[in-house]
Design a protein around this motif. Structure first.
Motif, PDB file in Angstrom:
ATOM      1  N   SER A 157      -1.139  -2.721   8.063  1.00  0.00           N
ATOM      2  CA  SER A 157      -2.245  -3.294   7.301  1.00  0.00           C
ATOM      3  C   SER A 157      -2.112  -2.965   5.813  1.00  0.00           C
ATOM      4  CB  SER A 157      -3.592  -2.836   7.855  1.00  0.00           C
ATOM      5  OG  SER A 157      -3.714  -1.448   7.803  1.00  0.00           O
ATOM      6  N   LEU A 158      -1.448  -1.854   5.502  1.00  0.00           N
ATOM      7  CA  LEU A 158      -1.190  -1.552   4.089  1.00  0.00           C
ATOM      8  C   LEU A 158      -0.284  -2.605   3.474  1.00  0.00           C
ATOM      9  CD1 LEU A 158      -0.585   2.278   3.982  1.00  0.00           C
ATOM     10  CD2 LEU A 158      -2.208   1.015   2.616  1.00  0.00           C
ATOM     11  N   LEU A 159       0.607  -3.165   4.294  1.00  0.00           N
ATOM     12  CA  LEU A 159       1.496  -4.212   3.803  1.00  0.00           C
ATOM     13  C   LEU A 159       0.803  -5.571   3.814  1.00  0.00           C
ATOM     14  CD1 LEU A 159       4.727  -3.059   5.629  1.00  0.00           C
ATOM     15  CD2 LEU A 159       4.300  -2.917   3.195  1.00  0.00           C
ATOM     16  N   GLY A 160      -0.454  -5.579   4.259  1.00  0.00           N
ATOM     17  CA  GLY A 160      -1.226  -6.810   4.232  1.00  0.00           C
ATOM     18  C   GLY A 160      -1.078  -7.670   5.469  1.00  0.00           C
TER      19      GLY A 160
ATOM     20  N   PHE B  65      -0.159   0.566  13.042  1.00  0.00           N
ATOM     21  CA  PHE B  65      -1.152  -0.436  12.658  1.00  0.00           C
ATOM     22  C   PHE B  65      -1.681  -0.178  11.250  1.00  0.00           C
ATOM     23  CE2 PHE B  65      -0.986  -1.148  17.171  1.00  0.00           C
ATOM     24  CZ  PHE B  65      -1.054  -2.529  17.231  1.00  0.00           C
ATOM     25  N   LEU B  66      -1.884   1.093  10.918  1.00  0.00           N
ATOM     26  CA  LEU B  66      -2.364   1.428   9.577  1.00  0.00           C
ATOM     27  C   LEU B  66      -1.339   0.991   8.525  1.00  0.00           C
ATOM     28  CD1 LEU B  66      -4.423   2.831   7.773  1.00  0.00           C
ATOM     29  CD2 LEU B  66      -3.210   4.961   8.145  1.00  0.00           C
TER      30      LEU B  66
ATOM     31  N   GLU C 105      -1.193   4.527  16.111  1.00  0.00           N
ATOM     32  CA  GLU C 105      -2.227   4.247  15.113  1.00  0.00           C
ATOM     33  C   GLU C 105      -1.617   4.072  13.728  1.00  0.00           C
ATOM     34  OE1 GLU C 105      -5.786   6.735  17.359  1.00  0.00           O
ATOM     35  OE2 GLU C 105      -4.421   7.744  16.010  1.00  0.00           O
TER      36      GLU C 105
ATOM     37  N   ALA D 217       5.099   5.823   3.405  1.00  0.00           N
ATOM     38  CA  ALA D 217       4.208   6.280   2.348  1.00  0.00           C
ATOM     39  C   ALA D 217       2.770   6.385   2.835  1.00  0.00           C
ATOM     40  CB  ALA D 217       4.286   5.331   1.162  1.00  0.00           C
ATOM     41  N   GLY D 218       2.389   5.511   3.742  1.00  0.00           N
ATOM     42  CA  GLY D 218       0.992   5.494   4.146  1.00  0.00           C
ATOM     43  C   GLY D 218       0.696   6.228   5.440  1.00  0.00           C
TER      44      GLY D 218
ATOM     45  N   ASP E 142      -0.552   8.828   8.060  1.00  0.00           N
ATOM     46  CA  ASP E 142      -1.564   9.879   8.115  1.00  0.00           C
ATOM     47  C   ASP E 142      -1.155  10.862   9.200  1.00  0.00           C
ATOM     48  OD1 ASP E 142      -3.927  11.364   8.924  1.00  0.00           O
ATOM     49  OD2 ASP E 142      -4.972  10.054   7.526  1.00  0.00           O
TER      50      ASP E 142
ATOM     51  N   PRO F 272       8.325  -3.848   0.030  1.00  0.00           N
ATOM     52  CA  PRO F 272       8.910  -2.757  -0.717  1.00  0.00           C
ATOM     53  C   PRO F 272       9.437  -1.677   0.212  1.00  0.00           C
ATOM     54  CG  PRO F 272       6.525  -2.604  -0.778  1.00  0.00           C
ATOM     55  CD  PRO F 272       6.882  -3.707   0.173  1.00  0.00           C
TER      56      PRO F 272
ATOM     57  N   GLU G 151       9.418   3.867  -0.614  1.00  0.00           N
ATOM     58  CA  GLU G 151       9.380   5.156   0.059  1.00  0.00           C
ATOM     59  C   GLU G 151       8.942   4.916   1.488  1.00  0.00           C
ATOM     60  OE1 GLU G 151       8.642   9.632  -1.168  1.00  0.00           O
ATOM     61  OE2 GLU G 151       8.846   7.953  -2.519  1.00  0.00           O
TER      62      GLU G 151
ATOM     63  N   LYS H 192      -4.096  -8.055  12.205  1.00  0.00           N
ATOM     64  CA  LYS H 192      -4.077  -7.339  13.478  1.00  0.00           C
ATOM     65  C   LYS H 192      -3.242  -8.076  14.514  1.00  0.00           C
ATOM     66  CE  LYS H 192      -7.128  -5.205  16.755  1.00  0.00           C
ATOM     67  NZ  LYS H 192      -8.399  -5.175  17.418  1.00  0.00           N
TER      68      LYS H 192
END
Lengths: 259, 244
Positions: B118-121, B114-115, B111, B101-102, B104, B95, B98, B124
């Motif tokens: 991992s939100l997109l599945g 990688f975060l 960082e 979106a994730g 931080d 998707p 936006e 590592k």
């Protein structure tokens, strides 16, 4: 069932990343860093034992250790459930934009607090040595009550997280419940003090007393837990887990409409 | 032919309730319960929408504000469950709803890569293998260990775009995010999107710019107040839409 397990495997790296993110953000800006997780329970223990060892002269053995163990476990419970409560609502920006299994959010907050608990237990371990609690083989059973408690907290956390999506004011209500729960748990008083009163039975059989008593019995008092206590601990844990997941799963598709 | 369907939307109806007043506290709930005014006004964001997208096709969604385009995209990407009907996808989906979106703000660029991955599945190992490509595409080599909150908004958007498009997904969903940053980077973005669209990737695109739709799409679905007004080849639907 298999599909659930597969998505969990797929997103386990996300879980790991979210937990390390919280740890980094928490400790990045403080000078003492991770040491706070050790110092905090020790300082609390000093204060509490200074105050309460005068009041409760009933002669609980190793009273400071008794205090720090109860205090550490309860503050895990307190922190984990409170942050799980707000976890789904707090992740609303993400949930609106991207598909992620939603149980990740309460689970992550709880695991993060669990990692903190493990650090705090190092402090408790130091106190065990300093106050000369004799080593016994039952001590090695200490993970059992922790695991039961973790399962219980995950179940309760899932329930609270989904409730908070529909009723935001549950957070105020829950903070009051937590205060009541603190006093209804034998953290700084010996439970035997209340014997004979009706409230004794409530306190004795509520879940947190069970977990904490189990933990203290094996760590400090070299006592094997009774079958009854084992059944209570795991009964509460399983009940909370099943109910929490059921409630969460039933409502999770509606979350998006309320956040 | 039947096998190349990548997205199948069947009789999707999405109802929102309580659009007029949202109850989100126990107090309000109880008051409303006693006053017996706990009626929910149903509002149909989408009514009985069906369409299919085939492999390699670029499908445009057009319509005025509030016609249900974004809701449709959210249903396809699994963020929302439709009240009735089904939306099935066959393949990996990325998707582009936006960017970033994730992110931080307290973490560094590295960082966050990688975060976000991992939100997109992604795993590592996989993220490690595409990490360099993301950084070089976003042109952030010198800032990658700086916290994101110190990035300019253009830098954040560049990083978000790079993460979202580095993997060639089988299905790409775009909600008007085709160009970010300065004109040089915009050009790079357009090239990347063109590259994705000309390949095997199936694309669903929402845009208010009818020129963009004409340029990129093969077929267009025109939504009006949650209903499919027209569906067909790009030119035909665009002409009709513009006459309106």
């Amino acid at each position: 069932m298999r599909a659930i397990f597969e998505t969990f495997l797929r997103y386990r790296y996300l879980l790991y990343n979210l937990i390390t993110r919280d740890l980094k953000v928490k400790y990045r800006r403080s000078v003492l860093g991770i040491l706070w997780s050790l110092l905090n329970p020790i300082m609390l223990m000093l204060i509490l034992s200074a105050v309460f060892s005068r009041i409760f002269r009933s002669g609980t053995e190793y009273f400071p250790v008794y205090l720090i163990l109860g205090q550490t476990l309860f503050s895990f419970f307190n922190g984990a459930t409170s942050s799980a409560l707000f976890s789904v609502v707090g992740a609303s920006a993400l949930i609106k934009k991207i598909y992620v299994p939603k149980y990740i959010f309460p689970l992550e907050k709880i695991m993060f607090e669990f990692v903190n608990l493990l650090f705090s237990l190092v402090a408790a371990f130091l106190m065990i040595i300093i106050f000369g609690v004799p080593f016994s083989w039952t001590m090695l059973m200490f993970p059992i009550p922790l695991i039961a408690m973790l399962i219980f907290v995950i179940g309760l956390g899932m329930f609270l997280a989904s409730l908070c999506v529909f009723f935001r004011d549950i957070q105020y209500l829950y903070s009051v419940i937590l205060v009541a729960w603190t006093y209804l748990t034998p953290l700084f008083y010996p439970i035997e003090m209340l014997e004979g009163s009706w409230i004794y039975w409530i306190i004795k059989y509520q879940p947190l007393t069970c977990f904490i008593t189990y933990f203290r019995n094996v760590v400090i008092y070299n006592t094997l837990p009774t079958l009854e206590l084992n059944l209570l601990c795991f009964g509460y844990a399983l009940f909370a887990l099943i109910f929490g997941f059921w409630f969460f799963k039933k409502n999770q598709d509606k979350f998006i409409l309320h956040i | 032919m039947e096998n190349d369907v990548m997205v199948r939307v069947q009789n999707v109806t999405m109802k929102f309730n309580g659009a007029t007043e949202k109850i989100d506290s126990i107090k309000e709930y109880i008051i409303k319960l006693f006053k017996r005014s706990l009626h929910f006004q149903l509002f149909n964001a989408l009514t009985n929408v069906s369409f299919e997208v085939r492999k390699g096709e670029v499908l445009g969604l057009v319509g005025l504000n509030g016609s249900g385009k974004s809701t449709m995209l959210k249903i396809i990407s699994g963020i929302m469950k439709p009240t009735e009907g089904t939306a099935e996808i066959y393949g990996s989906l990325s998707p582009l709803i936006e960017l970033g979106a994730g992110f931080d703000p307290d973490l560094t660029g590295r960082e966050n890569i990688f975060l976000n991955g991992s939100l997109l599945g992604y795993s590592k190992e996989f993220m490690e293998s595409i990490y360099d490509e993301i950084v070089s595409f976003a042109e952030l080599e010198n800032f990658i260990d700086v916290q994101i909150k110190n990035y300019s908004s253009g830098m954040q958007a560049r990083l978000g775009f790079a993460i979202a498009t580095v993997v060639k997904p089988q299905i790409l969903i775009c909600d008007e995010v085709l160009a970010v940053g300065d004109y040089k980077f915009q050009k790079k973005c357009e090239e990347r999107i063109q590259e994705l669209m000309s390949g095997e990737t199936t694309v669903i695109l929402v845009s208010h710019s009818i020129e963009q739709i004409r340029k990129l799409c093969d077929r267009v679905v025109w939504l009006e107040k949650g209903n499919v007004r027209m569906i067909g080849p790009c030119e035909e639907v665009c002409d009709a839409y513009e006459k309106e």
